[in-house]
Design an enzyme around this catalytic site. Structure first.
Site, PDB file in Angstrom:
ATOM      1  N   ASP A  82      -5.868 -12.399 -50.419  1.00 28.47           N
ATOM      2  CA  ASP A  82      -6.743 -13.226 -51.247  1.00 28.47           C
ATOM      3  C   ASP A  82      -7.199 -12.417 -52.475  1.00 28.47           C
ATOM      4  OD1 ASP A  82      -8.372 -15.427 -51.871  1.00 28.47           O
ATOM      5  OD2 ASP A  82     -10.072 -14.629 -50.724  1.00 28.47           O
ATOM      6  N   HIS A 201     -10.957 -22.687 -54.643  1.00 34.70           N
ATOM      7  CA  HIS A 201     -11.697 -21.490 -54.229  1.00 34.70           C
ATOM      8  C   HIS A 201     -13.179 -21.832 -54.169  1.00 34.70           C
ATOM      9  CE1 HIS A 201      -8.824 -18.002 -54.419  1.00 34.70           C
ATOM     10  NE2 HIS A 201      -8.070 -19.020 -54.776  1.00 34.70           N
ATOM     11  N   GLY A 202     -13.943 -20.943 -53.523  1.00 33.56           N
ATOM     12  CA  GLY A 202     -15.389 -21.173 -53.454  1.00 33.56           C
ATOM     13  C   GLY A 202     -15.710 -22.421 -52.662  1.00 33.56           C
TER      14      GLY A 202
HETATM   15  P1  13P Z   1     -16.572 -18.928 -50.582  1.00 33.72           P
HETATM   16  O1  13P Z   1     -17.009 -17.575 -50.147  1.00 33.72           O
HETATM   17  O2  13P Z   1     -17.481 -19.541 -51.598  1.00 33.72           O
HETATM   18  O3  13P Z   1     -16.271 -19.834 -49.436  1.00 33.72           O
HETATM   19  O4  13P Z   1     -15.178 -18.726 -51.376  1.00 33.72           O
HETATM   20  C1  13P Z   1     -14.034 -18.421 -50.651  1.00 33.72           C
HETATM   21  C2  13P Z   1     -12.925 -18.027 -51.541  1.00 33.72           C
HETATM   22  O5  13P Z   1     -12.679 -18.606 -52.584  1.00 33.72           O
HETATM   23  C3  13P Z   1     -12.084 -16.908 -51.105  1.00 33.72           C
HETATM   24  O6  13P Z   1     -11.091 -16.646 -52.037  1.00 33.72           O
HETATM   25 ZN    ZN Z   2     -11.651 -17.153 -54.037  1.00 31.63          ZN
END
Ligand code: 13P
Ligand code: ZN
Length: 276
Positions: A82, A201-202
């Protein structure tokens, strides 16, 4: 079942209009919890690790465990780097056994991002590994900027990356105010790139209603780190409080903690696939 590349998971999901959960694990318990959830709900899963874990030796040690778990699993599993920070890191991830890699050049000028991503794609293709890259920038404690559909198209055509992370209103980590996703922007990107699975993401603490809408517009991989890892931490705290200073061996202490993580991961996998 052996390991799969994320293309083998994402392409069918993208065609069906569902998404695969991509969950950031950090230790044995969180890894096993994600596998158990995948088996329980009979959904494929992408297990991923933060870039820093590829720099501090942890990913190298955990990947063999992840591969072993995948072999035992009845579901399709991909193991993913990641937010890969460099070509070096991508090389390590491939060498250690990841089946997909992300290179995150979203803070670089577009041409530089294209140039390095192309190299990543070349390297990964030669190894039979899938690729993800990002255009626009999903905030990471810094300033984000949203993805432009025409830039996204140009980027994918120039790099031939397999999956594209797009910035459509989420940010990494918890929010002070709930985010509002730019559904129209997502739809426009999906229209410009009908064959490319898009990545959100996020994903933590994003309203599920919005998440489900963007799954209908090309999002096929949803990254969840913060809220899942927070479940682990909160469960561990609750178990410690129950113990009230008494001793319990760590393996037994972890069982109920892992169970809470399984329940959390299973719920996400079901939601992302529109299952009851
Ligand atoms: P969060 O921590 O906001 O769930 O984001 C995860 C992410 O995008 C990992 O690459
Ligand atoms: Zn991410």
């Amino acid at each position: 079942m052996a390991l799969y590349t994320f293309n083998e998971l994402l392409r069918p999901a993208h065609r069906e209009g569902v998404a695969v959960a991509a969950i950031n694990i950090a230790n044995y318990e969180t890894a096993v919890a994600v596998y158990e959830a995948s088996e329980q709900v009979k959904r494929p899963v992408i297990i991923q690790m933060y870039s820093r874990m590829f720099g501090n030796g942890k990913a190298e040690m955990l990947i063999p465990l992840l591969r072993k778990l995948a072999e035992k699993s009845g579901q399709m599993v991909a193991v993913h780097l990641d937010h890969g920070a460099s070509l070096e890191q991508v090389r390590d991830a491939i060498r250690w056994g990841c089946t997909s890699v992300m290179f995150d050049g979203s803070n670089l000028p577009m041409e530089e991002n294209i140039r390095i991503t192309r190299e990543v794609v070349k390297l990964a293709k030669a190894a039979g590994v899938s690729t993800e890259a990002e255009i626009g920038h999903v905030a990471m404690g810094d300033e984000g900027h949203l993805t432009e559909p025409d830039e996204a198209k140009r980027f994918v055509e120039a790099t031939e990356v397999d999956a594209l992370a797009v910035a459509i209103g989420t940010a990494h980590g918890y929010y002070k105010i709930a985010p509002k996703l730019d559904i129209e922007r997502c739809a426009a990107i999906a229209e410009a790139l009908p064959e490319t699975p898009l990545v959100l993401h996020g994903g933590s603490a994003t309203p599920m209603e919005d998440v489900k809408k963007v799954i209908r517009h090309g999002i096929a991989k949803i990254n969840i780190a913060t809220e899942f890892q927070d479940t682990f931490l909160k469960a561990a705290r609750a178990e410690l409080e129950k113990l009230d200073g008494k001793f319990l061996p760590i393996d037994r202490f972890m069982d109920p903690v892992r169970e809470k993580c399984v329940a959390h991961a299973a719920r996400l996998m079901k939601e992302f696939a529109f299952l009851e």
